[in-house]
Write a protein that holds these residues in place. Structure first.
Motif, PDB file in Angstrom:
ATOM      1  N   THR A 199      41.833  29.997  34.492  1.00  0.00           N
ATOM      2  CA  THR A 199      41.977  31.216  33.692  1.00  0.00           C
ATOM      3  C   THR A 199      40.663  31.995  33.669  1.00  0.00           C
ATOM      4  O   THR A 199      40.650  33.220  33.832  1.00  0.00           O
ATOM      5  N   TYR A 200      39.560  31.281  33.482  1.00  0.00           N
ATOM      6  CA  TYR A 200      38.254  31.937  33.530  1.00  0.00           C
ATOM      7  C   TYR A 200      38.029  32.604  34.895  1.00  0.00           C
ATOM      8  O   TYR A 200      37.504  33.707  34.979  1.00  0.00           O
ATOM      9  N   GLY A 201      38.422  31.911  35.961  1.00  0.00           N
ATOM     10  CA  GLY A 201      38.236  32.458  37.307  1.00  0.00           C
ATOM     11  C   GLY A 201      39.037  33.740  37.499  1.00  0.00           C
ATOM     12  O   GLY A 201      38.558  34.715  38.086  1.00  0.00           O
ATOM     13  N   VAL A 202      40.271  33.725  36.986  1.00  0.00           N
ATOM     14  CA  VAL A 202      41.131  34.903  37.115  1.00  0.00           C
ATOM     15  C   VAL A 202      40.577  36.049  36.266  1.00  0.00           C
ATOM     16  O   VAL A 202      40.469  37.202  36.698  1.00  0.00           O
ATOM     17  N   LYS A 203      40.161  35.714  35.071  1.00  0.00           N
ATOM     18  CA  LYS A 203      39.647  36.743  34.156  1.00  0.00           C
ATOM     19  C   LYS A 203      38.345  37.368  34.695  1.00  0.00           C
ATOM     20  O   LYS A 203      38.142  38.579  34.603  1.00  0.00           O
ATOM     21  N   TYR A 204      37.486  36.539  35.252  1.00  0.00           N
ATOM     22  CA  TYR A 204      36.243  37.018  35.863  1.00  0.00           C
ATOM     23  C   TYR A 204      36.589  38.081  36.905  1.00  0.00           C
ATOM     24  O   TYR A 204      35.987  39.167  36.944  1.00  0.00           O
ATOM     25  N   GLY A 205      37.598  37.782  37.739  1.00  0.00           N
ATOM     26  CA  GLY A 205      38.011  38.732  38.770  1.00  0.00           C
ATOM     27  C   GLY A 205      38.544  40.031  38.167  1.00  0.00           C
ATOM     28  O   GLY A 205      38.178  41.126  38.591  1.00  0.00           O
ATOM     29  N   ILE A 206      39.401  39.889  37.151  1.00  0.00           N
ATOM     30  CA  ILE A 206      39.977  41.092  36.533  1.00  0.00           C
ATOM     31  C   ILE A 206      38.853  41.952  35.946  1.00  0.00           C
ATOM     32  O   ILE A 206      38.813  43.168  36.133  1.00  0.00           O
ATOM     33  N   PRO A 278      43.630  46.647  45.093  1.00  0.00           N
ATOM     34  CA  PRO A 278      42.486  45.732  44.933  1.00  0.00           C
ATOM     35  C   PRO A 278      42.917  44.271  44.713  1.00  0.00           C
ATOM     36  O   PRO A 278      44.014  44.002  44.230  1.00  0.00           O
ATOM     37  N   VAL A 279      42.032  43.365  45.081  1.00  0.00           N
ATOM     38  CA  VAL A 279      42.227  41.937  44.825  1.00  0.00           C
ATOM     39  C   VAL A 279      41.240  41.526  43.739  1.00  0.00           C
ATOM     40  O   VAL A 279      40.042  41.755  43.877  1.00  0.00           O
ATOM     41  N   ALA A 280      41.739  40.944  42.670  1.00  0.00           N
ATOM     42  CA  ALA A 280      40.848  40.527  41.586  1.00  0.00           C
ATOM     43  C   ALA A 280      40.144  39.226  41.954  1.00  0.00           C
ATOM     44  O   ALA A 280      38.919  39.139  41.962  1.00  0.00           O
TER      45      ALA A 280
END
Ligand SMILES: *Cc1c(COP(=O)(O)O)cnc(C)c1O
Length: 616
Positions: A199-206, A278-280
């Motif tokens: 979740t942190y990894g996904v949020k960092y990207g967003i 874009p890719v997050a």
């Protein structure tokens, strides 16, 4: 609305009343109000704030508690569960029909009830336990975690964790060094599991790619790219972050390596670039749960650099999901020529291969690490590690907090998802790294690999058994057993690669499932084989598809297999031999029950007690 009856006015309390509740020795007067009497009882049962009290209840009860816990453990050579009651002691949903007691409870009684809940729980330290990536916690980590409970350090910010903050900061540094990052620049936060790290990894990207999203919400369909073998928590993370599950793009995997297919990844990136989407985040799984497959992260990074996001968007984040595979980094720099720990010739090349696969993990922006998997620590101890602390922490920075004052240089409250955050995980991680050292971790991992290879040799020697994941470099052995007299190796090859073997494949899948369920039943029945209790294993209902089902069109053309993950340090060669005896015995019993040599499906249908998803 007016009421006829007037409430009597409460008597005005005077300060003297309060002073008069207790005698000089701290005991309550007979005339003291009930709340004061309860309070007196609690001061005798809460942990003392200072040393040397005659009767610190915490110390006294820890002693008692430890004795009770010890009684829960079976005698030597006992079953794979704790206590003496293998059955469930409650029914659902009736169990929920319960109310809080009106009166204050009895401390001893509450503790007894807790101990009872552990009766029947699987014993993760038992040499019979090899069902999943469920390690027994190491002593240093358990005690570190207990300290965190007793003195309740909170990693929310400096004032509430003080020197305990070193546990998180130094763990980030040690892990950063292990990965090959600049330890002064890395950061790490302990969070609620491998899915928390994801979740942190996904949020960092967003946050990085769609900077406005922090205020406006996610208003652009940015994509999340991972492989078809990526963990199913991709759904939790894309859903809960508001990114949307439809925005996950799954890249095909290479048939041989199970790693991300770079040709397909390039097609996807090219297409998104052309459409200005874009890719997050791109997720590389560095060690899948069951087959231990690694995505080629170095090459993925190069492709990402070749297809940057359209103008106006930030740079895609590369997250390495190494929650289960991270410890292979310990073999990156092992001296394979000198082999100082003396591993056997048969496992050395595999340890080397796994170490090499981890070499390029340093190209990630962030990495997920579960200590509660192949780190031999209790829950909850997952570390989300990021390469550039200054960037991550400023990107997610929130304004000042009016309740808290900055007292030390480290105040994660400004950028973590959590608010109050236990120091337990960080202390467990720290204690584990310190206690094992490099060689301790290499020894325990290499030792599991030695055990696995020993089991493989045993299986190879049994004509009616076949190992079905011989090329996997992970720690799990998957295998099938066939009716006596079958040449298992030949039979399985036919089922796997020849469409004419389809009916047999499915029939023997059901046999495998029935054996898996029979073994589970035996644990709970206290069954013995050759005078010894039976192992706690599990099975997979489709860890791979048949070769004639590459497009995964037919849900039945998949391979079921029994699964052994002998990850605790108490497993011995004897226990591995016993496992195979029990598997054969379970097969005989299942076939006997089915009433014929070749099992028919109906005779074998068992309820699925074991979690048998593709990836556990
Ligand atoms: C277990 C696992 C997860 C999820 O981690 P939890 O700690 O169970 O939340 C994610 N990815 C992989 C590869 C896993 O094995």
């Amino acid at each position: 609305m007016s009421t006829a009856i007037k409430e009597p006015k409460p008597k005005q309390a005077s300060p003297r009343d309060y002073e008069g509740h207790w005698k000089a020795d701290g005991s309550p007067h007979a005339h003291a109000p009930k709340w004061a009497k309860y309070r007196t009882e609690m001061t005798s049962e809460f942990p003392l704030p200072y040393r040397g009290g005659k009767n610190d209840v915490l110390v006294e009860h820890i002693g008692k508690f430890v004795k009770k816990l010890d009684l829960l453990r079976p005698e030597k050579d006992g079953p794979a569960y704790l206590g003496d009651k293998p059955a469930l002691t409650w029914t659902y949903p009736e169990v929920k029909d319960v109310k809080i007691g009106q009166k204050m409870g009895d401390l001893d009684g509450v503790l007894d009830e807790i101990v009872k809940m552990f009766n029947g729980l699987g014993n993760w330290g038992s040499p019979l336990t090899m069902c999943n990536v469920l390690p027994q916690g190491n002593t240093a980590a358990i005690l570190a975690s207990m300290m965190a409970q007793v003195f309740a350090a909170s990693l929310i910010e400096g004032e509430y964790s003080w020197n305990v903050q070193r546990a998180e900061l130094e763990t980030a540094g040690m892990l950063g060094n292990l990965v090959g990052w600049d330890p002064l620049k890395v950061g790490g936060v302990f969070t609620w599991g491998g899915s928390g790290c994801w979740t942190y990894g996904v949020k960092y990207g967003i946050t990085r790619v769609l900077p406005n999203s922090r205020n406006t919400g996610v208003r652009t369909d940015a994509k999340l790219i991972c492989s078809e073998q990526a963990h199913y928590c991709q759904q939790n993370c894309s859903d809960w972050t508001g990114m949307g599950m439809d925005n996950v793009i799954r890249v095909k995997t290479d048939v041989k390596t199970n790693g991300m297919d770079l040709v397909h990844l390039e097609e996807i990136l090219k297409d998104l670039t052309a459409r200005k989407i874009p890719v997050a985040t791109v997720v590389c799984t560095m060690g899948t749960t069951d087959s231990s497959a690694f995505d080629p992260i170095g090459k993925v990074r190069k492709l990402m650099d070749r297809y940057p996001n359209p103008p106006g968007y930030g740079k895609t984040v590369l997250y390495a999901d190494a929650v289960v595979g991270w410890s292979w980094i310990y073999f990156r720099d092992y001296d394979f020529a000198g082999n100082p720990l003396g591993f056997s010739e048969s496992v050395l090349p595999i340890l080397k291969q796994n170490g090499q696969a981890m070499k390029e993990i340093e190209v990630a922006d962030c990495i997920g690490i579960d200590f509660h998997k192949v780190g031999f620590a209790p829950y909850v101890s997952s570390c989300f590690l990021y390469k550039d602390a200054a960037e991550f922490e400023s990107l997610h920075r929130r304004g000042s907090d009016s309740y808290l004052q900055v007292r030390t240089p480290y105040n994660p409250m400004y950028y973590t998802l959590e608010v109050s955050r236990t120091a337990g995980g960080a202390l467990e991680g720290w204690a584990t790294l310190k206690y094992f050292g490099i060689e301790g971790m290499q020894a325990i991992l290499g030792g599991i690999m030695e055990t696995k290879h020993y089991l493989r040799d045993l299986i190879d020697a049994e004509p009616d058994m076949v190992c079905v994941n011989p090329d996997d470099t992970g720690l799990i052995t998957l295998y099938r057993v066939y009716p006596k007299g079958t040449n298992a190796k030949v039979q399985f090859q036919k089922e796997l690669s020849d469409p004419a073997g389809r009916a047999d494949l499915i029939e023997n899948n059901h046999l495998t499932e029935a054996i898996g369920n029979k073994l589970f039943e035996w644990i709970r029945d206290g069954k013995k084989v050759d005078g010894k209790f039976t192992p706690w294993m599990s099975f997979s209902t489709g860890f791979r598809v048949a070769e004639y089902n590459r497009d995964e069109k037919d849900p039945e053309e998949v391979v079921f297999a029994l699964k052994s993950f002998p990850m605790n340090v108490f497993v011995t060669p004897e226990s591995m031999k016993h496992v195979l005896r029990c598997v054969q015995e379970a097969r005989d019993e299942v076939l006997k029950g089915a009433g014929e040599v070749s099992p028919k499906r109906d005779g074998l249908k068992g309820h699925r007690l074991v979690d048998a998803r593709k990836t556990a």
